[in-house]
Design a protein around this motif. Structure first.
Motif, PDB file in Angstrom:
ATOM      1  N   SER A 109      31.713  13.495  14.054  1.00 52.02           N
ATOM      2  CA  SER A 109      33.070  13.682  14.573  1.00 52.02           C
ATOM      3  C   SER A 109      33.996  14.168  13.464  1.00 52.02           C
ATOM      4  CB  SER A 109      33.597  12.373  15.158  1.00 52.02           C
ATOM      5  OG  SER A 109      32.771  11.913  16.212  1.00 52.02           O
ATOM      6  N   GLU A 110      35.053  14.847  13.861  1.00 53.24           N
ATOM      7  CA  GLU A 110      36.015  15.381  12.902  1.00 53.24           C
ATOM      8  C   GLU A 110      36.674  14.248  12.111  1.00 53.24           C
ATOM      9  OE1 GLU A 110      38.950  18.930  13.598  1.00 53.24           O
ATOM     10  OE2 GLU A 110      39.930  17.092  14.260  1.00 53.24           O
ATOM     11  N   VAL A 111      36.750  14.421  10.799  1.00 57.77           N
ATOM     12  CA  VAL A 111      37.405  13.447   9.931  1.00 57.77           C
ATOM     13  C   VAL A 111      38.865  13.870   9.750  1.00 57.77           C
ATOM     14  CG1 VAL A 111      37.485  12.407   7.630  1.00 57.77           C
ATOM     15  CG2 VAL A 111      35.272  12.944   8.687  1.00 57.77           C
ATOM     16  N   GLN A 112      39.791  12.984  10.120  1.00 59.38           N
ATOM     17  CA  GLN A 112      41.214  13.251   9.943  1.00 59.38           C
ATOM     18  C   GLN A 112      41.741  12.380   8.806  1.00 59.38           C
ATOM     19  OE1 GLN A 112      42.828  12.455  13.933  1.00 59.38           O
ATOM     20  NE2 GLN A 112      43.091  14.669  14.169  1.00 59.38           N
ATOM     21  N   TYR A 113      42.603  12.975   7.978  1.00 61.07           N
ATOM     22  CA  TYR A 113      43.102  12.210   6.838  1.00 61.07           C
ATOM     23  C   TYR A 113      44.466  12.721   6.378  1.00 61.07           C
ATOM     24  CZ  TYR A 113      41.374  16.214   4.081  1.00 61.07           C
ATOM     25  OH  TYR A 113      41.140  17.472   3.579  1.00 61.07           O
ATOM     26  N   LEU A 114      45.162  11.858   5.640  1.00 61.22           N
ATOM     27  CA  LEU A 114      46.427  12.200   5.014  1.00 61.22           C
ATOM     28  C   LEU A 114      46.209  12.300   3.506  1.00 61.22           C
ATOM     29  CD1 LEU A 114      48.739   9.594   6.832  1.00 61.22           C
ATOM     30  CD2 LEU A 114      48.106  11.884   7.619  1.00 61.22           C
ATOM     31  N   THR A 115      47.153  12.909   2.814  1.00 60.94           N
ATOM     32  CA  THR A 115      47.093  12.954   1.352  1.00 60.94           C
ATOM     33  C   THR A 115      48.344  12.303   0.777  1.00 60.94           C
ATOM     34  OG1 THR A 115      48.186  15.121   1.266  1.00 60.94           O
ATOM     35  CG2 THR A 115      45.778  15.104   1.351  1.00 60.94           C
ATOM     36  N   ASN A 116      48.134  11.531  -0.269  1.00 60.28           N
ATOM     37  CA  ASN A 116      49.259  10.925  -0.980  1.00 60.28           C
ATOM     38  C   ASN A 116      49.658  11.887  -2.099  1.00 60.28           C
ATOM     39  OD1 ASN A 116      51.185   9.147  -1.868  1.00 60.28           O
ATOM     40  ND2 ASN A 116      49.742   7.792  -2.916  1.00 60.28           N
ATOM     41  N   THR A 117      50.395  12.925  -1.706  1.00 57.12           N
ATOM     42  CA  THR A 117      50.681  14.043  -2.612  1.00 57.12           C
ATOM     43  C   THR A 117      51.820  13.711  -3.576  1.00 57.12           C
ATOM     44  OG1 THR A 117      50.034  15.564  -0.840  1.00 57.12           O
ATOM     45  CG2 THR A 117      51.241  16.493  -2.721  1.00 57.12           C
ATOM     46  N   PRO A 118      51.619  13.906  -4.884  1.00 56.44           N
ATOM     47  CA  PRO A 118      52.724  13.719  -5.843  1.00 56.44           C
ATOM     48  C   PRO A 118      53.892  14.642  -5.498  1.00 56.44           C
ATOM     49  CG  PRO A 118      50.614  13.896  -6.990  1.00 56.44           C
ATOM     50  CD  PRO A 118      50.352  14.247  -5.556  1.00 56.44           C
ATOM     51  N   THR A 119      55.089  14.178  -5.741  1.00 57.26           N
ATOM     52  CA  THR A 119      56.278  14.942  -5.344  1.00 57.26           C
ATOM     53  C   THR A 119      56.365  16.299  -6.046  1.00 57.26           C
ATOM     54  OG1 THR A 119      57.546  13.760  -7.046  1.00 57.26           O
ATOM     55  CG2 THR A 119      57.595  12.865  -4.797  1.00 57.26           C
ATOM     56  N   ASP A 120      55.821  16.401  -7.250  1.00 56.35           N
ATOM     57  CA  ASP A 120      55.937  17.661  -7.984  1.00 56.35           C
ATOM     58  C   ASP A 120      54.714  18.562  -7.829  1.00 56.35           C
ATOM     59  OD1 ASP A 120      54.384  15.862  -9.335  1.00 56.35           O
ATOM     60  OD2 ASP A 120      55.113  16.370 -11.335  1.00 56.35           O
ATOM     61  N   ALA A 121      53.768  18.192  -6.957  1.00 56.47           N
ATOM     62  CA  ALA A 121      52.576  19.018  -6.743  1.00 56.47           C
ATOM     63  C   ALA A 121      52.876  20.140  -5.762  1.00 56.47           C
ATOM     64  CB  ALA A 121      51.433  18.161  -6.228  1.00 56.47           C
ATOM     65  N   ASP A 122      52.339  21.333  -6.041  1.00 59.60           N
ATOM     66  CA  ASP A 122      52.503  22.448  -5.101  1.00 59.60           C
ATOM     67  C   ASP A 122      51.162  23.025  -4.655  1.00 59.60           C
ATOM     68  OD1 ASP A 122      51.757  23.798  -7.409  1.00 59.60           O
ATOM     69  OD2 ASP A 122      53.771  24.549  -7.827  1.00 59.60           O
ATOM     70  N   HIS A 123      50.068  22.476  -5.194  1.00 54.86           N
ATOM     71  CA  HIS A 123      48.728  22.894  -4.760  1.00 54.86           C
ATOM     72  C   HIS A 123      47.826  21.658  -4.717  1.00 54.86           C
ATOM     73  CE1 HIS A 123      49.480  27.220  -5.012  1.00 54.86           C
ATOM     74  NE2 HIS A 123      50.094  26.984  -6.162  1.00 54.86           N
ATOM     75  N   ALA A 124      46.897  21.679  -3.758  1.00 54.26           N
ATOM     76  CA  ALA A 124      45.926  20.588  -3.661  1.00 54.26           C
ATOM     77  C   ALA A 124      44.598  21.159  -3.176  1.00 54.26           C
ATOM     78  CB  ALA A 124      46.410  19.504  -2.700  1.00 54.26           C
ATOM     79  N   TYR A 125      43.515  20.698  -3.770  1.00 57.30           N
ATOM     80  CA  TYR A 125      42.188  21.211  -3.435  1.00 57.30           C
ATOM     81  C   TYR A 125      41.256  20.042  -3.087  1.00 57.30           C
ATOM     82  CZ  TYR A 125      43.976  25.423  -5.650  1.00 57.30           C
ATOM     83  OH  TYR A 125      44.752  26.519  -5.984  1.00 57.30           O
ATOM     84  N   LEU A 126      40.594  20.160  -1.942  1.00 56.54           N
ATOM     85  CA  LEU A 126      39.626  19.155  -1.510  1.00 56.54           C
ATOM     86  C   LEU A 126      38.232  19.551  -1.979  1.00 56.54           C
ATOM     87  CD1 LEU A 126      38.677  16.700   0.269  1.00 56.54           C
ATOM     88  CD2 LEU A 126      38.420  18.388   2.129  1.00 56.54           C
ATOM     89  N   THR A 127      37.516  18.580  -2.525  1.00 58.71           N
ATOM     90  CA  THR A 127      36.105  18.763  -2.884  1.00 58.71           C
ATOM     91  C   THR A 127      35.298  17.679  -2.189  1.00 58.71           C
ATOM     92  OG1 THR A 127      36.686  19.642  -5.067  1.00 58.71           O
ATOM     93  CG2 THR A 127      34.423  18.875  -4.755  1.00 58.71           C
ATOM     94  N   VAL A 128      34.271  18.099  -1.452  1.00 52.80           N
ATOM     95  CA  VAL A 128      33.390  17.161  -0.750  1.00 52.80           C
ATOM     96  C   VAL A 128      32.002  17.239  -1.389  1.00 52.80           C
ATOM     97  CG1 VAL A 128      32.374  16.495   1.457  1.00 52.80           C
ATOM     98  CG2 VAL A 128      34.677  17.483   1.396  1.00 52.80           C
TER      99      VAL A 128
END
Length: 221
Positions: A109-128
């Motif tokens: 099944s599809e995995v749904q999730y949130l990110t606890n993103t730092p306020t000064d971040a402008d890019h985020a990369y997921l690695t599985v």
């Protein structure tokens, strides 16, 4: 993991143990009273009991009485804790929550999730990564999106193996500057609740387990 009934069963066991301990103290209490009464009644009027010894026995009597009262109070507290656990169990069952975890079971099944993103971040990369540590999927996340998903896609084009636990890592950047590593907050549903050593433990539809302090209720609105 057992359901709400486990909390009730644990409460009953605690109450039974408390009742047995109280009964034991009560028997000792009655025996002490009988012994002290017989000793006073049969003492020699010409050589009465030493006052110091009598005071020491009264102190023992008082200490025993306090033990009985303390045991009774502890039994009441244990019963109250059991009632609270049962109440919390009923309140949490069926609730949609988030659980922060780098290790995510994939059942197809599809995995749904949130990110606890730092306020000064402008890019985020997921690695599985798979259980052997091999990278099976990477992507840049859209930080404008509140909820992110992974449906088992891999870099090879083949679907990820089901009934497998994958490692999710999220790297945050400000421009080209690396900020830090984060774990996803998996969106899932509470399916069962149990009490382990006085701590509420939750089972979830995503097969993650967590205690009361590791989950947060999720409001999709």
């Amino acid at each position: 993991m057992s359901t709400v009934t486990s909390a009730t069963a644990a409460q009953s066991t605690t109450q039974a143990a408390s009742s047995a301990a109280t009964q034991q103290f009560g028997e000792e209490f009655n025996n002490f009273i009988q012994l002290l009464t017989a000793q006073v009644k049969n003492q020699d009027p010409l050589a009465p009991m030493d006052s110091t010894q009598f005071v020491e026995q009264l102190a023992t009597f008082s200490s025993l009485e306090q033990q009985v009262n303390t045991n009774s109070s502890l039994g009441s507290i244990a019963s109250l804790i059991g009632d609270l656990h049962t109440m919390f169990a009923s309140e949490w069952l069926g609730e949609t929550v988030t659980v922060e975890s780098s290790w995510v079971p994939y059942s197809g099944s599809e995995v749904q999730y949130l990110t606890n993103t730092p306020t000064d971040a402008d890019h985020a990369y997921l690695t599985v990564r798979d259980p052997e540590g091999e990278i099976v999927w990477t992507e840049e996340l859209d930080l404008e999106s509140a909820v992110h998903t992974w449906n088992g896609q891999t870099n090879s084009g083949e679907a990820a193996s089901t009934d497998t636990v994958f490692e999710f890592n999220i790297d945050f950047y400000r421009g080209t500057e690396y900020i830090g590593l984060g774990a996803p907050q998996i969106i899932t549903t509470i399916t069962d609740v149990a009490s382990e050593d006085g701590v509420l433990r939750f089972g979830t539809s995503s097969h993650l387990t967590a205690d009361l302090y590791s989950v947060s209720k999720y409001d999709a609105s």
